[in-house]
Scaffold this motif. Structure first.
Motif, short mmCIF file in Angstrom:
data_model
loop_
_atom_site.label_atom_id
_atom_site.label_comp_id
_atom_site.label_asym_id
_atom_site.label_seq_id
_atom_site.Cartn_x
_atom_site.Cartn_y
_atom_site.Cartn_z
N UNK A 120 0.83 -1.21 0.00
CA UNK A 120 0.00 0.00 0.00
C UNK A 120 0.87 1.26 0.00
N UNK A 121 1.91 1.25 0.79
CA UNK A 121 2.79 2.43 0.87
C UNK A 121 3.35 2.79 -0.51
N UNK A 122 3.68 1.80 -1.31
CA UNK A 122 4.26 2.04 -2.63
C UNK A 122 3.21 2.34 -3.69
N UNK A 123 1.95 2.11 -3.39
CA UNK A 123 0.90 2.10 -4.40
C UNK A 123 0.59 3.47 -4.98
N UNK A 124 -0.07 3.49 -6.13
CA UNK A 124 -0.50 4.76 -6.73
C UNK A 124 -1.40 5.58 -5.83
N UNK A 125 -2.19 4.96 -4.98
CA UNK A 125 -3.05 5.71 -4.07
C UNK A 125 -2.23 6.71 -3.26
N UNK A 126 -1.08 6.28 -2.77
CA UNK A 126 -0.26 7.13 -1.91
C UNK A 126 0.84 7.86 -2.66
N UNK A 157 -21.49 6.83 -8.32
CA UNK A 157 -20.67 8.02 -8.50
C UNK A 157 -19.48 7.93 -7.56
N UNK A 158 -18.30 7.66 -8.13
CA UNK A 158 -17.10 7.43 -7.33
C UNK A 158 -16.01 8.40 -7.80
N UNK A 159 -16.02 9.64 -7.32
CA UNK A 159 -15.08 10.65 -7.79
C UNK A 159 -13.67 10.43 -7.25
N UNK A 160 -12.72 11.14 -7.82
CA UNK A 160 -11.32 11.02 -7.38
C UNK A 160 -11.12 11.43 -5.93
N UNK A 220 -12.01 -6.10 -3.64
CA UNK A 220 -12.06 -5.42 -4.93
C UNK A 220 -12.05 -3.90 -4.84
N UNK A 221 -12.91 -3.31 -4.04
CA UNK A 221 -12.94 -1.85 -3.95
C UNK A 221 -11.60 -1.30 -3.50
N UNK A 222 -11.00 -1.94 -2.49
CA UNK A 222 -9.73 -1.46 -1.96
C UNK A 222 -8.60 -1.65 -2.98
N UNK A 223 -8.68 -2.71 -3.79
CA UNK A 223 -7.68 -2.90 -4.85
C UNK A 223 -7.78 -1.80 -5.90
N UNK A 224 -9.00 -1.49 -6.33
CA UNK A 224 -9.17 -0.43 -7.33
C UNK A 224 -8.73 0.92 -6.77
N UNK A 225 -9.02 1.17 -5.53
CA UNK A 225 -8.65 2.43 -4.89
C UNK A 225 -7.13 2.53 -4.74
#
Length: 589
Positions: free
Chosen positions: A206-212, A553-556, A485-490
């Motif tokens: 997670x730390x390396x992920x695009x989310x962060x 509706x799932x905005x950025x 799934x939701x957490x993976x996409x996020x």
């Protein structure tokens, strides 16, 4: 005498001897020093914290495309509501109390201290990780604050500081925890070093992920760190005998199997879960199913050759129309083990040869879906059903009267397949494409997908970017209905996959051999003896829900949820996230 307000009822849950517990003369007024010097009471206290790991939730993937339902209507998340907020400092205080009191105890052996501290440190990291993945950095409090004496106006740690503290806690826990708790041990179900090492690897992913790391999603230095941790976890668990369960359908049903890294123990009658009651058709449960698969998700399962039905290079390629009329044929075997469809053999409650029907006019009222005008009674399930049910992890032996009170399958919180897939992801992002491919092949081989002439089980990815997408798609299938799934996409910053989307179900109408609609009375008679098969229907797609809001509706802005305004009102030092009217940057940047 000091009065202690800890949940003494936890004593009943202790796995250790009850001898000293029964000697206590007054459970409502205890000298605190007695509690924290008595190993039975201390173990009872830490046992009472284990519910933080949760249990089976039928709708765990309700916020993704896997299940029917609109989880994100307009303004589903605001600073003023409680949706998607993680701020459980009550549990954090209980954990910090255990760490503080055990550290200063003079009556506990070093073995007891190490065991309790290892568990508590892991629990603290686990709780904070959930907060950080929701909101970014949070106040990382490590002492049991006194409501009267301490300054409770604590600011948020930066997200980087939180990850550093998470890893510090996990490393300390790993050093104290038993390396392995055997599946036959009386301590099975408690945290061990294997779980802690695997969870640390997940945190670093997670730390390396695009989310962060939105401006440098796949070139940041954190991927190297994450890869090292994930390789360590994979190698360690594999050396300790963890492996993929041979049959995908048995991963959870075969309790204490080789794939289970950590499980929450359920045991009838002391502790049960609500899975089967939530996923079974209403006629086989205690009311309507609360979670059902969408047609959109049904289409994403590969065919037997590992390729999508729409892939023209596939052995089982079909047009959209042909696929709709025969979607159950030649699928990835995980489809058959995860989904119940109209006409499928579904031998629930000991009913040999039973087929499940969803066709309105044929199926039971609590099972049907459709708008067939010839049905005598219209379906009342058009906003909650789809023509499909969840089969995965069902305990089919339970009778209808038992599903609500006797589902006691252990909840598998982490399994070796996740350790493998996390490792594959970090390998791919650090240049080791072949390792990622090898792990993907292992996952698909276990699933039962055909190997193909090239030996790649239908995997067509040939570079880092394509493998990245392939891994994400594979996780969608492999971990379906498990809440990933939701957490993976996020985490991958792909919430646009869900944004502005609608969902669909499939209606089934019985037909004769010549394609004309079958008389419903005839169809009902055939269905009673389970002689009406799935290929004796025609299928059409219906949007669900059929009334009200129909669009997700799932905005950025949802990549980091806001801090609740009620929290900020109580603590002026808490800054709101920058996408929600504040100044706090929740990323690593």
């Amino acid at each position: 005498m000091k009065i202690i307000f800890y949940p003494i009822i936890a004593l009943l849950l202790a796995t250790s001897s009850c001898k000293n517990v029964l000697d206590i003369e007054d459970l409502n007024s205890l000298d605190e020093s007695k509690v924290w010097n008595d190993p039975n009471l201390v173990n009872a206290y830490i046992t009472n914290l284990y519910p933080l790991f949760g249990n089976w939730i039928a709708g765990a993937d309700g916020n993704s495309e896997q299940l029917v339902g609109i989880s994100f209507p307009l303004d589903a998340v605001t600073v003023n509501n409680t949706a998607y907020k993680a701020w459980d400092y009550t549990t954090i205080r209980k954990i910090n109390t255990a760490i503080h009191k055990v550290n200063e105890s003079t009556g506990l052996s070093s073995d007891v201290k190490n065991s309790v501290l290892g568990q508590a440190l892991f629990m603290r990291a686990y709780m904070y990780f959930n907060m950080v993945r929701h909101h970014g950095g949070v106040p990382y409090i490590t002492v049991p604050q006194d409501l009267k004496k301490d300054d409770l106006q604590t600011p948020r740690n930066t997200t980087k500081e939180c990850f550093d503290l998470l890893i510090k806690d996990l490393d300390a826990a790993i050093a104290l925890l038993p390396a392995t708790i055997e599946k036959g041990s009386e301590d099975y179900g408690r945290i061990d070093g294997n779980f802690a090492v695997a969870f640390k690897a997940k945190v670093l992913l997670y730390k390396a992920s695009p989310q962060f790391n939105p401006s440098n999603p796949y070139g940041n230095a954190y991927w190297t760190e994450a890869h090292a941790a994930n390789k360590t976890a994979y190698d360690r668990l594999k050396a300790n005998g963890y492996a993929l369960t041979e049959d995908y359908a048995q991963i959870a049903i075969q309790e204490k199997g080789p794939e289970v890294v950590f499980a929450v123990i359920n045991s009838y009658p002391n502790k049960v879960a609500n899975w089967d009651n939530g996923v079974r058709p209403g006629s086989e449960s205690r009311g309507p199913a609360s979670a059902v698969p969408s047609w959109d998700f049904v289409k994403t399962f590969p065919m037997k050759d590992g390729k999508l039905f729409s892939d023209a290079t596939g052995k089982y390629h079909k047009t959209n129309d042909d696929f709709l009329q025969s979607y159950w044929e030649n699928r990835d075997p995980r489809f058959d083990k995860s989904i119940v469809w109209n006409g499928k053999i579904y031998e629930v409650s000991g009913k040999a040869g039973k087929r499940q029907y969803t066709s309105v006019g044929i199926a039971a009222d609590l099972d049907n879906f459709g708008v067939n005008p010839k049905a005598k009674t219209p379906s009342e399930n058009l906003s909650r059903y789809s023509g499909f049910f969840i089969l995965k992890n069902s305990k089919l032996s339970l009778k209808q009267t038992e599903v609500e009170t006797q589902y006691d399958v252990d909840f598998v919180l982490m399994r070796f397949a996740e350790v493998m897939m996390n490792y594959a992801e970090t390998a791919n992002e650090t240049g080791d494409f072949n390792t990622a491919l090898d792990i993907m092949k292992q996952i698909r081989q276990r699933a039962g997908i055909e190997i193909g002439s090239d030996g790649k089980y239908g995997i067509t990815a040939s570079n880092r970017s394509e493998m990245r997408d392939a891994i994400l798609a594979e996780r969608n299938i492999e971990f379906c209905f498990e809440g990933h799934r939701f957490w993976d996409l996020r985490r991958a910053r792909k919430l646009n996959t869900l944004n502005n989307t609608t969902k669909y179900g499939v209606e089934a109408i019985a037909i004769n051999d010549n394609g004309t609609e079958m008389d419903l009375d005839v169809a009902v008679d055939l269905a009673k003896s389970y002689n009406l098969k799935e290929n004796q229907f025609k299928y059409s797609v219906l949007q669900v829900p059929n009334t009200g809001n129909k669009v997700n509706l799932v905005p950025d802005t949802y990549y980091f949820f806001p801090i609740a305004q009620s929290v900020i009102d109580k603590n002026s030092k808490i800054q709101q996230n920058k996408d929600w009217g504040g100044t706090f940057n929740p990323t690593m940047e």
